[in-house]
Structure formats: structure tokens, C-alpha cells
Motif scaffolding. Structure first.
Motif, PDB file in Angstrom:
ATOM      1  N   ILE A 193       0.832  -1.208   0.000  1.00 57.52           N
ATOM      2  CA  ILE A 193       0.000   0.000   0.000  1.00 57.52           C
ATOM      3  C   ILE A 193       0.867   1.259   0.000  1.00 57.52           C
ATOM      4  O   ILE A 193       0.615   2.193  -0.774  1.00 57.52           O
ATOM      5  CB  ILE A 193      -0.953  -0.002   1.219  1.00 57.52           C
ATOM      6  N   GLU A 194       1.881   1.287   0.842  1.00 55.97           N
ATOM      7  CA  GLU A 194       2.742   2.472   0.917  1.00 55.97           C
ATOM      8  C   GLU A 194       3.429   2.732  -0.417  1.00 55.97           C
ATOM      9  O   GLU A 194       3.483   3.877  -0.895  1.00 55.97           O
ATOM     10  CB  GLU A 194       3.794   2.316   2.020  1.00 55.97           C
ATOM     11  N   GLU A 195       3.932   1.680  -1.033  1.00 55.09           N
ATOM     12  CA  GLU A 195       4.621   1.817  -2.324  1.00 55.09           C
ATOM     13  C   GLU A 195       3.680   2.364  -3.388  1.00 55.09           C
ATOM     14  O   GLU A 195       4.025   3.292  -4.130  1.00 55.09           O
ATOM     15  CB  GLU A 195       5.185   0.473  -2.764  1.00 55.09           C
ATOM     16  N   GLU A 196       2.471   1.785  -3.461  1.00 55.17           N
ATOM     17  CA  GLU A 196       1.519   2.207  -4.492  1.00 55.17           C
ATOM     18  C   GLU A 196       0.996   3.614  -4.238  1.00 55.17           C
ATOM     19  O   GLU A 196       0.752   4.369  -5.183  1.00 55.17           O
ATOM     20  CB  GLU A 196       0.360   1.223  -4.584  1.00 55.17           C
ATOM     21  N   LEU A 197       0.836   3.989  -2.969  1.00 54.52           N
ATOM     22  CA  LEU A 197       0.413   5.350  -2.651  1.00 54.52           C
ATOM     23  C   LEU A 197       1.504   6.337  -3.062  1.00 54.52           C
ATOM     24  O   LEU A 197       1.218   7.407  -3.616  1.00 54.52           O
ATOM     25  CB  LEU A 197       0.115   5.480  -1.157  1.00 54.52           C
ATOM     26  N   GLY A 198       2.755   5.961  -2.828  1.00 52.65           N
ATOM     27  CA  GLY A 198       3.874   6.806  -3.251  1.00 52.65           C
ATOM     28  C   GLY A 198       3.900   6.981  -4.758  1.00 52.65           C
ATOM     29  O   GLY A 198       4.134   8.087  -5.261  1.00 52.65           O
ATOM     30  N   ASP A 199       3.647   5.893  -5.488  1.00 55.70           N
ATOM     31  CA  ASP A 199       3.609   5.968  -6.956  1.00 55.70           C
ATOM     32  C   ASP A 199       2.493   6.897  -7.428  1.00 55.70           C
ATOM     33  O   ASP A 199       2.651   7.645  -8.400  1.00 55.70           O
ATOM     34  CB  ASP A 199       3.407   4.572  -7.550  1.00 55.70           C
ATOM     35  N   LEU A 200       1.340   6.833  -6.732  1.00 59.47           N
ATOM     36  CA  LEU A 200       0.211   7.688  -7.105  1.00 59.47           C
ATOM     37  C   LEU A 200       0.564   9.166  -6.888  1.00 59.47           C
ATOM     38  O   LEU A 200       0.287  10.007  -7.743  1.00 59.47           O
ATOM     39  CB  LEU A 200      -1.018   7.319  -6.283  1.00 59.47           C
ATOM     40  N   LEU A 201       1.189   9.463  -5.751  1.00 58.49           N
ATOM     41  CA  LEU A 201       1.580  10.846  -5.462  1.00 58.49           C
ATOM     42  C   LEU A 201       2.621  11.332  -6.468  1.00 58.49           C
ATOM     43  O   LEU A 201       2.565  12.476  -6.933  1.00 58.49           O
ATOM     44  CB  LEU A 201       2.127  10.953  -4.036  1.00 58.49           C
ATOM     45  N   PHE A 202       3.568  10.464  -6.812  1.00 57.64           N
ATOM     46  CA  PHE A 202       4.601  10.828  -7.785  1.00 57.64           C
ATOM     47  C   PHE A 202       3.967  11.126  -9.138  1.00 57.64           C
ATOM     48  O   PHE A 202       4.347  12.076  -9.832  1.00 57.64           O
ATOM     49  CB  PHE A 202       5.617   9.692  -7.901  1.00 57.64           C
ATOM     50  N   ALA A 203       2.973  10.313  -9.519  1.00 58.21           N
ATOM     51  CA  ALA A 203       2.272  10.524 -10.787  1.00 58.21           C
ATOM     52  C   ALA A 203       1.477  11.829 -10.758  1.00 58.21           C
ATOM     53  O   ALA A 203       1.395  12.541 -11.766  1.00 58.21           O
ATOM     54  CB  ALA A 203       1.344   9.349 -11.073  1.00 58.21           C
ATOM     55  N   ALA A 218      -0.908  23.861  -4.407  1.00 58.77           N
ATOM     56  CA  ALA A 218      -2.200  23.221  -4.658  1.00 58.77           C
ATOM     57  C   ALA A 218      -2.687  22.465  -3.426  1.00 58.77           C
ATOM     58  O   ALA A 218      -3.865  22.554  -3.050  1.00 58.77           O
ATOM     59  CB  ALA A 218      -2.084  22.270  -5.853  1.00 58.77           C
ATOM     60  N   LEU A 219      -1.773  21.722  -2.795  1.00 59.44           N
ATOM     61  CA  LEU A 219      -2.171  20.949  -1.614  1.00 59.44           C
ATOM     62  C   LEU A 219      -2.482  21.867  -0.437  1.00 59.44           C
ATOM     63  O   LEU A 219      -3.438  21.618   0.315  1.00 59.44           O
ATOM     64  CB  LEU A 219      -1.063  19.960  -1.246  1.00 59.44           C
ATOM     65  N   ASN A 220      -1.708  22.932  -0.284  1.00 60.52           N
ATOM     66  CA  ASN A 220      -1.997  23.886   0.790  1.00 60.52           C
ATOM     67  C   ASN A 220      -3.359  24.539   0.595  1.00 60.52           C
ATOM     68  O   ASN A 220      -4.110  24.742   1.556  1.00 60.52           O
ATOM     69  CB  ASN A 220      -0.903  24.957   0.864  1.00 60.52           C
ATOM     70  N   GLN A 221      -3.686  24.885  -0.640  1.00 58.43           N
ATOM     71  CA  GLN A 221      -4.993  25.491  -0.918  1.00 58.43           C
ATOM     72  C   GLN A 221      -6.122  24.498  -0.641  1.00 58.43           C
ATOM     73  O   GLN A 221      -7.178  24.877  -0.122  1.00 58.43           O
ATOM     74  CB  GLN A 221      -5.045  25.974  -2.368  1.00 58.43           C
ATOM     75  N   ALA A 222      -5.887  23.231  -0.983  1.00 54.35           N
ATOM     76  CA  ALA A 222      -6.893  22.204  -0.707  1.00 54.35           C
ATOM     77  C   ALA A 222      -7.086  22.031   0.801  1.00 54.35           C
ATOM     78  O   ALA A 222      -8.209  21.837   1.281  1.00 54.35           O
ATOM     79  CB  ALA A 222      -6.482  20.876  -1.341  1.00 54.35           C
ATOM     80  N   THR A 223      -5.988  22.113   1.541  1.00 55.87           N
ATOM     81  CA  THR A 223      -6.066  21.999   3.003  1.00 55.87           C
ATOM     82  C   THR A 223      -6.826  23.170   3.596  1.00 55.87           C
ATOM     83  O   THR A 223      -7.656  23.006   4.493  1.00 55.87           O
ATOM     84  CB  THR A 223      -4.654  21.911   3.604  1.00 55.87           C
ATOM     85  N   GLU A 224      -6.529  24.379   3.097  1.00 56.52           N
ATOM     86  CA  GLU A 224      -7.243  25.563   3.578  1.00 56.52           C
ATOM     87  C   GLU A 224      -8.738  25.457   3.262  1.00 56.52           C
ATOM     88  O   GLU A 224      -9.591  25.840   4.074  1.00 56.52           O
ATOM     89  CB  GLU A 224      -6.662  26.825   2.928  1.00 56.52           C
TER      90      GLU A 224
END
Length: 263
Positions: A193-203, A218-224
Motif C-alpha cells: 500500500i505504501e509503495e503504491e500510494l507513493g507511486d500515485l503521489l509521484f504521478a 495546490a495541496l496547501n490550498q486544498a487543506t485551507e
């Protein structure tokens, strides 16, 4: 008490002297105890606070935060001076020589057509300076201490210089979809799971690079946005504690919060 004369205004040399006194016998016990490792996080925090001041477009705040960053630099240099390895002048000497070397269009006879060629020359000179003989060397040179999304983007940009990249965003989007399916399968199977989640984030970072969106922003704006909508859900809940509500009830309020924002 140390031997010190107060002034109406201080300069950079005064800061160097103050740090020396703080870390000398009779100085500050806390400052004397510090090491590179113990104040490593302080350095990061002060840098991020300076960046926040830039985002705020506040000159007064930026002036203060740059001072805090400068203090961290002087502290680290002082520790090295105490160990007999280098001092603040050596730090200045190193960056001056680097700037002169990497700006031959200013300090030598090299001609450039514009900023794009300046950047190309900078990278070429940097590779020579760092003895980076292969493209893999340039990828490995990207600091591992960078925020993960930022590091991924820099590595991808280095790989692009070798021609290892899709011609447009279509390939990156297809890869994102592929990695999402692989993550779903990993979750279902309970493996990798960790490996595949990392691949998804990299993509996802690859997609952001093609569409020229900063992943950190983008991620900071989504968090806000999440915090803003969460606050609205809590407001809509009124006197009912959220912990007493069902997920379905909170989802209904979340949908309302989105409507209130016009989304």
C-alpha cells in the motif's frame, strides 16, 4: 556579564560578534549547548516563516524573519569556526566564487541571448562544478531533505533534461489513472500500500508539472479549503456536537457548505 557596548543601530559584524559572545564562556548556557543537529529544525521553521512573510507581502514581517534566518546561518558558521573548519568569511567567500563562476556573462566574456540561456549555462556549469558526469548524478543531487512533493518535481525536471518524459500531459494523466487502479488493488489485497500510494503521489506531481501548478501550493490550498468547509459544517451543526452526529448527517452539512461557497 560579557564585555559589550550598546549601539543605536547594529550591522552584520555585530551579529557575528553577538553569536560569538553567546557561545563563549560566560555567555548563554542554552546557546552554548546547541549543535547543528539540535537547531536543524529551527533552521527549517525560520525559513518557512520567512516564506510566509513573502506570501503576506509584508516588508516588516519579512525583515524580521530574514533576521531569524540569518541568525541560524551565523550560528551554524560559528559552530564550524569553533571546530576549526571554517568561519563566516569562508561561507561568504564560497558563495561569491560560486556566483562569479556561474555568471560568466557578467564577470567574463560569455554572451547570452536571455534568461533561458542563462539557466542552461547555470546547469551546465553546476554539473561541472559538482562533478556530475551522468543524468543520474543530477537526480541524486536533489536534496533528500526537501518536502517530498517538491523533491519529486525537481527529480522529474532533471529527468526531462535527459529526454525521459512524455510529450504532453496526456501520458501523465494516463499514468495517474493507472497508479490509482494499482493502489485500489493494493488496498484490497492489503499489500504494497505504501509503495503504491507513493507511486500515485509521484504521478500526481507529474501531472502538476505539465499543467504548471505548484504541488505544494495546490495541496496547501486544498487543506485551507477543507478547514474552511469543516468550520462551516461545525457552524451549521449549531448546538449539536459533531461527535454526536452520524457521518451521513455530516456529509449533508458538508454538501451545504460547498453550496454556500458556490461549488
Amino acid at each position: 556579564m560579557v564585555d559589550w557596548v550598546s549601539k543605536n543601530a547594529y550591522g552584520f559584524k555585530d551579529l557575528v560578534d553577538i553569536v560569538r559572545l553567546l557561545r563563549s564562556p560566560g555567555g548563554c548556557p542554552w546557546d552554548i549547548e546547541q549543535t547543528h543537529d539540535s537547531i536543524r529544525r529551527n533552521f527549517l521553521e525560520e525559513t518557512y516563516e520567512a516564506v510566509e512573510a513573502i506570501d503576506e507581502k509584508s516588508s516588516d514581517h519579512l525583515k524580521e524573519e530574514l533576521g531569524d534566518v540569518l541568525l541560524q546561518i551565523v550560528l551554524h558558521a560559528r559552530m564550524e569556526e569553533e571546530a576549526g573548519r571554517f568561519d563566516m568569511d569562508d561561507v561568504a567567500d564560497g558563495i561569491c566564487k560560486k556566483l562569479i563562476y556561474r555568471h560568466p556573462h557578467v564577470f567574463a566574456q560569455t554572451q547570452v541571448s536571455g534568461s533561458e540561456e542563462v539557466l542552461q549555462n547555470w546547469e551546465a556549469l553546476k554539473r561541472v562544478e559538482k562533478s556530475q558526469e551522468t543524468y543520474t548524478d543530477t537526480l541524486n543531487a536533489v536534496a533528500r531533505s526537501l518536502p517530498a512533493l517538491w523533491r519529486a518535481e525537481k527529480v522529474q525536471k532533471k529527468a526531462r533534461k535527459a529526454g525521459f518524459d512524455w510529450p504532453d500531459v496526456t501520458g501523465a494523466l494516463d499514468k495517474l489513472t493507472e497508479e490509482l487502479e494499482e493502489l485500489k488493488a493494493a488496498v484490497a489485497q492489503g499489500t504494497n500500500i505504501e509503495e503504491e500510494l507513493g507511486d500515485l503521489l509521484f504521478a500526481a506531481v507529474n501531472v502538476s508539472r505539465f499543467v504548471e501548478v505548484d504541488t505544494e501550493d495546490a495541496l496547501n490550498q486544498a487543506t485551507e479549503k477543507f478547514i474552511r468547509r469543516f468550520a462551516r459544517v461545525e457552524e451549521l451543526a449549531g448546538d449539536t456536537p459533531m461527535t454526536d452526529m452520524s457521518l451521513a448527517e455530516m456529509d449533508r452539512l458538508w454538501a451545504q457548505a460547498k453550496l454556500d461557497e458556490g461549488n
